[in-house]
Design a protein around this motif. Structure first.
Motif, PDB file in Angstrom:
ATOM      1  N   VAL A  25      44.133  36.445  50.062  1.00 21.61           N
ATOM      2  CA  VAL A  25      42.823  36.689  49.441  1.00 21.61           C
ATOM      3  C   VAL A  25      42.993  37.021  47.963  1.00 21.61           C
ATOM      4  O   VAL A  25      42.246  36.540  47.107  1.00 21.61           O
ATOM      5  N   ILE A  26      43.992  37.839  47.643  1.00 19.63           N
ATOM      6  CA  ILE A  26      44.239  38.193  46.239  1.00 19.63           C
ATOM      7  C   ILE A  26      44.634  36.961  45.435  1.00 19.63           C
ATOM      8  O   ILE A  26      44.198  36.791  44.298  1.00 19.63           O
ATOM      9  N   PHE A  27      45.446  36.088  46.042  1.00 19.62           N
ATOM     10  CA  PHE A  27      45.833  34.853  45.360  1.00 19.62           C
ATOM     11  C   PHE A  27      44.598  34.000  45.036  1.00 19.62           C
ATOM     12  O   PHE A  27      44.468  33.462  43.929  1.00 19.62           O
ATOM     13  N   ILE A  28      43.682  33.881  45.995  1.00 24.20           N
ATOM     14  CA  ILE A  28      42.456  33.100  45.772  1.00 24.20           C
ATOM     15  C   ILE A  28      41.603  33.744  44.690  1.00 24.20           C
ATOM     16  O   ILE A  28      41.049  33.069  43.808  1.00 24.20           O
ATOM     17  N   LEU A  29      41.499  35.072  44.713  1.00 26.75           N
ATOM     18  CA  LEU A  29      40.702  35.781  43.703  1.00 26.75           C
ATOM     19  C   LEU A  29      41.329  35.652  42.313  1.00 26.75           C
ATOM     20  O   LEU A  29      40.611  35.597  41.306  1.00 26.75           O
ATOM     21  N   CYS A  30      42.642  35.606  42.244  1.00 21.52           N
ATOM     22  CA  CYS A  30      43.321  35.393  40.952  1.00 21.52           C
ATOM     23  C   CYS A  30      42.948  34.034  40.371  1.00 21.52           C
ATOM     24  O   CYS A  30      42.674  33.917  39.160  1.00 21.52           O
ATOM     25  N   LYS A  31      42.931  33.009  41.239  1.00 22.70           N
ATOM     26  CA  LYS A  31      42.529  31.678  40.785  1.00 22.70           C
ATOM     27  C   LYS A  31      41.082  31.682  40.306  1.00 22.70           C
ATOM     28  O   LYS A  31      40.745  31.067  39.279  1.00 22.70           O
ATOM     29  N   LEU A  32      40.227  32.361  41.048  1.00 23.84           N
ATOM     30  CA  LEU A  32      38.823  32.440  40.661  1.00 23.84           C
ATOM     31  C   LEU A  32      38.662  33.166  39.335  1.00 23.84           C
ATOM     32  O   LEU A  32      37.931  32.705  38.443  1.00 23.84           O
ATOM     33  N   ALA A  33      39.353  34.291  39.175  1.00 26.96           N
ATOM     34  CA  ALA A  33      39.219  35.084  37.949  1.00 26.96           C
ATOM     35  C   ALA A  33      39.709  34.312  36.730  1.00 26.96           C
ATOM     36  O   ALA A  33      39.167  34.474  35.634  1.00 26.96           O
ATOM     37  N   SER A  34      40.707  33.466  36.898  1.00 18.38           N
ATOM     38  CA  SER A  34      41.261  32.735  35.757  1.00 18.38           C
ATOM     39  C   SER A  34      40.457  31.495  35.403  1.00 18.38           C
ATOM     40  O   SER A  34      40.569  30.980  34.285  1.00 18.38           O
ATOM     41  N   THR A  35      39.619  31.004  36.329  1.00 21.24           N
ATOM     42  CA  THR A  35      38.895  29.750  36.090  1.00 21.24           C
ATOM     43  C   THR A  35      37.384  29.899  36.104  1.00 21.24           C
ATOM     44  O   THR A  35      36.676  28.921  35.836  1.00 21.24           O
ATOM     45  N   ALA A  65      42.327  37.567  34.805  1.00 19.45           N
ATOM     46  CA  ALA A  65      40.967  37.173  34.415  1.00 19.45           C
ATOM     47  C   ALA A  65      40.997  36.397  33.101  1.00 19.45           C
ATOM     48  O   ALA A  65      41.596  36.828  32.117  1.00 19.45           O
ATOM     49  N   GLY A  66      40.345  35.241  33.087  1.00 17.62           N
ATOM     50  CA  GLY A  66      40.317  34.406  31.898  1.00 17.62           C
ATOM     51  C   GLY A  66      39.258  34.840  30.913  1.00 17.62           C
ATOM     52  O   GLY A  66      38.425  35.711  31.209  1.00 17.62           O
ATOM     53  N   PRO A  67      39.235  34.238  29.727  1.00 20.96           N
ATOM     54  CA  PRO A  67      38.275  34.655  28.697  1.00 20.96           C
ATOM     55  C   PRO A  67      36.822  34.500  29.122  1.00 20.96           C
ATOM     56  O   PRO A  67      35.983  35.338  28.772  1.00 20.96           O
ATOM     57  N   GLU A  68      36.487  33.435  29.888  1.00 24.10           N
ATOM     58  CA  GLU A  68      35.093  33.253  30.291  1.00 24.10           C
ATOM     59  C   GLU A  68      34.675  34.277  31.347  1.00 24.10           C
ATOM     60  O   GLU A  68      33.510  34.670  31.397  1.00 24.10           O
ATOM     61  N   THR A  69      35.618  34.708  32.175  1.00 22.15           N
ATOM     62  CA  THR A  69      35.318  35.772  33.139  1.00 22.15           C
ATOM     63  C   THR A  69      35.010  37.076  32.421  1.00 22.15           C
ATOM     64  O   THR A  69      34.220  37.899  32.906  1.00 22.15           O
ATOM     65  N   LEU A  70      35.607  37.267  31.258  1.00 20.65           N
ATOM     66  CA  LEU A  70      35.416  38.498  30.478  1.00 20.65           C
ATOM     67  C   LEU A  70      34.353  38.341  29.397  1.00 20.65           C
ATOM     68  O   LEU A  70      34.194  39.235  28.568  1.00 20.65           O
ATOM     69  N   ALA A  71      33.630  37.220  29.405  1.00 18.03           N
ATOM     70  CA  ALA A  71      32.664  36.921  28.341  1.00 18.03           C
ATOM     71  C   ALA A  71      31.382  37.716  28.523  1.00 18.03           C
ATOM     72  O   ALA A  71      30.325  37.177  28.855  1.00 18.03           O
ATOM     73  N   VAL A  72      31.457  39.008  28.282  1.00 18.48           N
ATOM     74  CA  VAL A  72      30.271  39.856  28.386  1.00 18.48           C
ATOM     75  C   VAL A  72      29.293  39.477  27.280  1.00 18.48           C
ATOM     76  O   VAL A  72      29.683  39.069  26.184  1.00 18.48           O
ATOM     77  N   SER A  73      28.007  39.628  27.585  1.00 20.29           N
ATOM     78  CA  SER A  73      26.965  39.278  26.626  1.00 20.29           C
ATOM     79  C   SER A  73      26.567  40.503  25.814  1.00 20.29           C
ATOM     80  O   SER A  73      26.526  41.627  26.326  1.00 20.29           O
ATOM     81  N   ALA A  74      26.262  40.283  24.543  1.00 18.92           N
ATOM     82  CA  ALA A  74      25.870  41.401  23.674  1.00 18.92           C
ATOM     83  C   ALA A  74      24.568  42.035  24.152  1.00 18.92           C
ATOM     84  O   ALA A  74      24.400  43.259  24.080  1.00 18.92           O
ATOM     85  N   LYS A  75      23.640  41.220  24.641  1.00 16.69           N
ATOM     86  CA  LYS A  75      22.350  41.784  25.081  1.00 16.69           C
ATOM     87  C   LYS A  75      22.501  42.589  26.364  1.00 16.69           C
ATOM     88  O   LYS A  75      21.634  43.414  26.686  1.00 16.69           O
ATOM     89  N   ASN A  76      23.583  42.348  27.111  1.00 16.03           N
ATOM     90  CA  ASN A  76      23.836  43.094  28.351  1.00 16.03           C
ATOM     91  C   ASN A  76      24.935  44.140  28.191  1.00 16.03           C
ATOM     92  O   ASN A  76      25.435  44.658  29.187  1.00 16.03           O
ATOM     93  N   TRP A  77      25.311  44.429  26.936  1.00 19.49           N
ATOM     94  CA  TRP A  77      26.379  45.397  26.703  1.00 19.49           C
ATOM     95  C   TRP A  77      25.952  46.782  27.190  1.00 19.49           C
ATOM     96  O   TRP A  77      24.858  47.268  26.881  1.00 19.49           O
TER      97      TRP A  77
END
Length: 340
Positions: A25-35, A65-77
């Motif tokens: 499960v962790i392996f699958i979640l790692c793939k999800l977080a990176s993509t 976690a990849g950059p898009e997974t961490l792409a928080v929005s300024a309006k939702n900060w």
């Protein structure tokens, strides 16, 4: 009930999932977080059940976690978004180090903590962080004009360029050409600038091969290597200089640029653009200006920090990379000489 011959009983979905080891499960979640294409994609999966919610914050998952997974929005900060980035940082995620560092340095004006986080990302060989630190040194961001450290900026640019950052390679070439923070070596500077152009053209050719949208055929490498319109140099806001002598560059880069779909800016840059547009209408402070590259988002931290276009004097940029991008995007047709 007896099953027909050759058939086996299918285990229910919940039983099958519960029987999976945590490692899988962790392996699958790692793939999800990176993509994942957005934080929402990742969070939605974690909210599916308690087990996924628990394993989703595993250090191994957050570190991938990849950059898009961490792409928080300024309006939702909010505090929760800040806390999520800090969790990823504690897990060793260099993208989170860079994104939160940029937010702290430019948006929340916590210069020390922001620069420290970017430096930690740079130690992990994160090239955008190395390049951003170089620009801070070149511009003296967060301090006074006398706080510029040109040799440090050159060293950071050199490291980022060695790791493949095209804008850092271009910036380093201009430093060598102009003797800016390093002994003047015009020919070597010209060579690095040409290399940056060639690498950028190569990425465009790859896009032509991979993208069916364009009716324009890929250009031939055998075409001449001289620009049909010379891009002006950058000059300090408080000092007018003549443009640098013409530098050979790739005419094809300018000609075919408009036919290529532009990559999305890094999430840190998108956050900065949105932050200042929402909170100050694109004006970071009294007498301060934003970088004229609309995809950059970096603001001045003091008056006259950024350098103006020496052609028109109406736009200003934090770096040569932003000037080169904005020139090809639209400033090439807008730039007009300043009246004497």
């Amino acid at each position: 009930m007896k099953l027909p011959e050759g058939r086996t009983r299918i285990i229910s979905g919940s039983d099958l999932f519960d029987s999976l080891p945590d490692e899988i499960v962790i392996f699958i979640l790692c793939k999800l977080a990176s993509t994942a294409s957005s934080p929402l994609d990742f969070v939605t999966v974690l909210l599916t059940c308690k087990r996924l919610n628990t394993l989703g914050v595993n250090r191994l998952v957050l570190s991938n976690a990849g950059p898009e997974t961490l792409a928080v929005s300024a309006k939702n900060w909010c505090d929760e978004a800040h806390r999520f980035l800090k969790l990823c940082i504690h897990a060793g995620n260099k993208e989170a180090l860079y994104i939160l560092g940029m937010i702290l340095f430019y948006c929340l004006q916590n210069r020390g903590s922001g620069a420290s986080l970017m430096a930690k990302a740079g130690i992990k060989l994160h090239t955008p962080a190395l390049y951003s630190l170089a620009l801070i040194q070149f511009n003296g961001s967060g301090g006074m004009k006398n706080d510029k450290d040109l040799p440090a900026g050159v060293a950071l640019c050199e490291r980022a360029a060695f790791l493949g950052h095209v804008d850092a390679l271009r910036e380093l070439g201009h430093c060598l050409q102009d003797g800016y923070g390093v002994p003047k070596k015009v020919e070597e500077g010209h060579y690095l600038i040409r290399q940056a152009n060639v690498r950028e053209l190569a990425s465009i050719l790859c896009t032509f091969d991979a993208t069916p949208f364009s009716s324009v055929s890929p250009p031939s490498i055998a075409c001449e290597f001289h620009s049909d319109q010379q891009r002006p140099d950058l000059t300090d806001s408080y000092e007018r200089e003549s443009p640098c002598p013409p530098i050979s560059s790739l005419r094809l880069l300018n000609r075919y640029w408009s036919n290529v779909p532009k990559e999305r800016p890094h999430p840190a840059n998108r956050f900065l653009v949105e932050w200042f547009n929402l909170r100050s209408g694109g004006i970071p402070g009294p007498g301060l200006r934003m970088c004229s590259n609309e995809r950059c988002g970096r603001p001045e931290t003091r008056k006259n920090e950024f350098r103006k276009c020496s052609g028109c004097g109406k736009v200003n940029y934090c770096s040569r990379g932003c000037q080169a991008y904005d020139w090809r995007l639209h400033h090439k047709v807008e730039c007009a000489p300043i009246d004497d």
